[in-house]
Enzyme design. Structure first.
Site, PDB file in Angstrom:
ATOM      1  N   ASN A 124      -2.098   0.188   6.815  1.00 59.59           N
ATOM      2  CA  ASN A 124      -1.539  -1.045   7.382  1.00 59.59           C
ATOM      3  C   ASN A 124      -0.638  -1.816   6.408  1.00 59.59           C
ATOM      4  O   ASN A 124      -0.557  -3.035   6.453  1.00 59.59           O
ATOM      5  CB  ASN A 124      -2.661  -1.919   7.959  1.00 59.59           C
ATOM      6  CG  ASN A 124      -3.634  -2.388   6.899  1.00 59.59           C
ATOM      7  OD1 ASN A 124      -3.513  -2.016   5.736  1.00 59.59           O
ATOM      8  ND2 ASN A 124      -4.584  -3.209   7.288  1.00 59.59           N
TER       9      ASN A 124
ATOM     10  N   HIS B 196      -1.945  -5.498   1.538  1.00 62.21           N
ATOM     11  CA  HIS B 196      -3.205  -6.236   1.392  1.00 62.21           C
ATOM     12  C   HIS B 196      -2.912  -7.659   0.956  1.00 62.21           C
ATOM     13  O   HIS B 196      -2.020  -7.889   0.137  1.00 62.21           O
ATOM     14  CB  HIS B 196      -4.074  -5.561   0.320  1.00 62.21           C
ATOM     15  CG  HIS B 196      -5.233  -6.414  -0.133  1.00 62.21           C
ATOM     16  ND1 HIS B 196      -6.437  -6.402   0.514  1.00 62.21           N
ATOM     17  CD2 HIS B 196      -5.352  -7.330  -1.135  1.00 62.21           C
ATOM     18  CE1 HIS B 196      -7.260  -7.267  -0.076  1.00 62.21           C
ATOM     19  NE2 HIS B 196      -6.617  -7.843  -1.082  1.00 62.21           N
TER      20      HIS B 196
ATOM     21  N   LYS C 157       0.829  -1.212   0.000  1.00 61.10           N
ATOM     22  CA  LYS C 157       0.000   0.000   0.000  1.00 61.10           C
ATOM     23  C   LYS C 157       0.867   1.267   0.000  1.00 61.10           C
ATOM     24  O   LYS C 157       2.070   1.201   0.251  1.00 61.10           O
ATOM     25  CB  LYS C 157      -0.938  -0.042   1.220  1.00 61.10           C
ATOM     26  CG  LYS C 157      -1.940  -1.211   1.179  1.00 61.10           C
ATOM     27  CD  LYS C 157      -2.928  -1.136   2.343  1.00 61.10           C
ATOM     28  CE  LYS C 157      -3.885  -2.317   2.323  1.00 61.10           C
ATOM     29  NZ  LYS C 157      -4.918  -2.197   3.396  1.00 61.10           N
TER      30      LYS C 157
ATOM     31  N   GLU D 151      -9.885 -10.552  -7.246  1.00 56.87           N
ATOM     32  CA  GLU D 151      -8.894  -9.481  -7.067  1.00 56.87           C
ATOM     33  C   GLU D 151      -7.744  -9.605  -8.063  1.00 56.87           C
ATOM     34  O   GLU D 151      -7.233  -8.597  -8.555  1.00 56.87           O
ATOM     35  CB  GLU D 151      -8.370  -9.500  -5.629  1.00 56.87           C
ATOM     36  CG  GLU D 151      -9.435  -9.075  -4.620  1.00 56.87           C
ATOM     37  CD  GLU D 151      -8.975  -9.147  -3.181  1.00 56.87           C
ATOM     38  OE1 GLU D 151      -9.783  -8.828  -2.299  1.00 56.87           O
ATOM     39  OE2 GLU D 151      -7.804  -9.526  -2.927  1.00 56.87           O
TER      40      GLU D 151
ATOM     41  N   TYR E 221     -12.512  -2.193  -3.123  1.00 57.14           N
ATOM     42  CA  TYR E 221     -12.990  -2.294  -1.740  1.00 57.14           C
ATOM     43  C   TYR E 221     -14.520  -2.201  -1.654  1.00 57.14           C
ATOM     44  O   TYR E 221     -15.062  -1.842  -0.603  1.00 57.14           O
ATOM     45  CB  TYR E 221     -12.322  -1.236  -0.871  1.00 57.14           C
ATOM     46  CG  TYR E 221     -10.913  -1.612  -0.429  1.00 57.14           C
ATOM     47  CD1 TYR E 221     -10.677  -2.773   0.306  1.00 57.14           C
ATOM     48  CD2 TYR E 221      -9.824  -0.804  -0.733  1.00 57.14           C
ATOM     49  CE1 TYR E 221      -9.400  -3.115   0.723  1.00 57.14           C
ATOM     50  CE2 TYR E 221      -8.535  -1.146  -0.319  1.00 57.14           C
ATOM     51  CZ  TYR E 221      -8.336  -2.307   0.412  1.00 57.14           C
ATOM     52  OH  TYR E 221      -7.073  -2.648   0.831  1.00 57.14           O
TER      53      TYR E 221
HETATM   54  P1  ADP Z   1      -7.794  -7.003   5.709  1.00 58.13           P
HETATM   55  O1  ADP Z   1      -7.054  -6.036   4.795  1.00 58.13           O
HETATM   56  O2  ADP Z   1      -6.933  -7.489   6.835  1.00 58.13           O
HETATM   57  O3  ADP Z   1      -8.476  -8.121   4.950  1.00 58.13           O
HETATM   58  P2  ADP Z   1     -10.423  -5.759   5.946  1.00 58.13           P
HETATM   59  O4  ADP Z   1     -10.784  -6.480   4.682  1.00 58.13           O
HETATM   60  O5  ADP Z   1     -11.331  -5.904   7.117  1.00 58.13           O
HETATM   61  O6  ADP Z   1      -8.956  -6.148   6.428  1.00 58.13           O
HETATM   62  O7  ADP Z   1     -10.310  -4.208   5.643  1.00 58.13           O
HETATM   63  C1  ADP Z   1      -9.757  -3.740   4.424  1.00 58.13           C
HETATM   64  C2  ADP Z   1      -8.852  -2.568   4.724  1.00 58.13           C
HETATM   65  O8  ADP Z   1      -9.624  -1.488   5.240  1.00 58.13           O
HETATM   66  C3  ADP Z   1      -7.798  -2.833   5.809  1.00 58.13           C
HETATM   67  O9  ADP Z   1      -6.644  -3.504   5.332  1.00 58.13           O
HETATM   68  C4  ADP Z   1      -7.498  -1.417   6.271  1.00 58.13           C
HETATM   69  O10 ADP Z   1      -6.636  -0.731   5.362  1.00 58.13           O
HETATM   70  C5  ADP Z   1      -8.876  -0.777   6.217  1.00 58.13           C
HETATM   71  N1  ADP Z   1      -9.577  -0.894   7.502  1.00 58.13           N
HETATM   72  C6  ADP Z   1     -10.116  -2.014   8.048  1.00 58.13           C
HETATM   73  N2  ADP Z   1     -10.702  -1.745   9.236  1.00 58.13           N
HETATM   74  C7  ADP Z   1     -10.544  -0.414   9.438  1.00 58.13           C
HETATM   75  C8  ADP Z   1     -10.924   0.489  10.484  1.00 58.13           C
HETATM   76  N3  ADP Z   1     -11.605   0.074  11.560  1.00 58.13           N
HETATM   77  N4  ADP Z   1     -10.572   1.804  10.351  1.00 58.13           N
HETATM   78  C9  ADP Z   1      -9.906   2.249   9.268  1.00 58.13           C
HETATM   79  N5  ADP Z   1      -9.505   1.451   8.241  1.00 58.13           N
HETATM   80  C10 ADP Z   1      -9.826   0.134   8.326  1.00 58.13           C
HETATM   81 MG    MG Z   2      -9.954  -7.996   3.523  1.00 60.69          MG
END
Ligand code: ADP
Ligand code: MG
Length: 138
Positions: free
Chosen positions: A113, A116, A10, A127, A50
């Site tokens: 974070n 992905h 990212k 994806e 997303y």
């Molecule tokens: P992952 O990427 O671990 O599969 P999710 O699919 O739940 O997690 O969420 C997609 C992305 O959205 C996350 O990687 C993160 O960048 C963002 N995200 C998830 N939860 C939150 C949150 N509570 N607040 C802000 N951003 C979030």
């Molecule tokens: Mg996810």
């Protein structure tokens, strides 16, 4: 089972010069990079990618973040690649990510974070097709 999964380094991790460090963990973790692109995601692409999170309160900020700078998108292949890569990444929230994982090491917060990874075979297929439309799964 040999699987493929989609990885995105990212914008936060790219800005911290983390592409090579993430790729090193992928390769040391026994996964192979089988396709790669360096690009800047458009707003429409971020919203489409997303789309499952469209109703979440963080959706708009997440799309702004994902378009804030270039990303490195790749396809990873290997035994149980989907779960394996999510282990390498660690938990979504870096505060909860296991020590030594990509997110524990490189993430800023739960949104920024670092990387992905797809979460299931069907989402991986969708994806991968999103960024590598010519890339058929066999
Ligand atoms: P992952 O990427 O671990 O599969 P999710 O699919 O739940 O997690 O969420 C997609 C992305 O959205 C996350 O990687 C993160 O960048 C963002 N995200 C998830 N939860 C939150 C949150 N509570 N607040 C802000 N951003 C979030
Ligand atoms: Mg996810």
């Amino acid at each position: 089972m040999i699987e493929r999964t989609l990885s995105i380094v990212k914008p936060d991790a790219v800005a911290k010069h983390g592409i090579g460090k993430v790729l090193a963990r992928i390769e040391e973790g026994g996964l192979e990079v089988v396709a790669g692109r360096f690009l800047r995601i458009t707003r429409a692409e971020a919203e489409g990618f997303y789309g499952v999170h469209r109703e979440r309160p963080f959706f708009n900020d997440l799309c702004t973040f994902m378009t804030s700078g270039p990303v490195f998108v790749s396809v990873l292949e290997g035994e149980n690649a989907i779960a394996r890569y999510r282990e390498i990444l660690g938990a979504t929230d870096p505060a909860k990510a296991a020590p030594g994982t990509v997110r524990a090491l490189f993430a800023t917060d739960i949104e920024k974070n670092a990387a992905h990874g797809s979460d299931a075979p069907e989402t991986a297929r969708i994806e991968i097709g999103f960024f590598f439309p010519g890339c058929e799964l066999v």
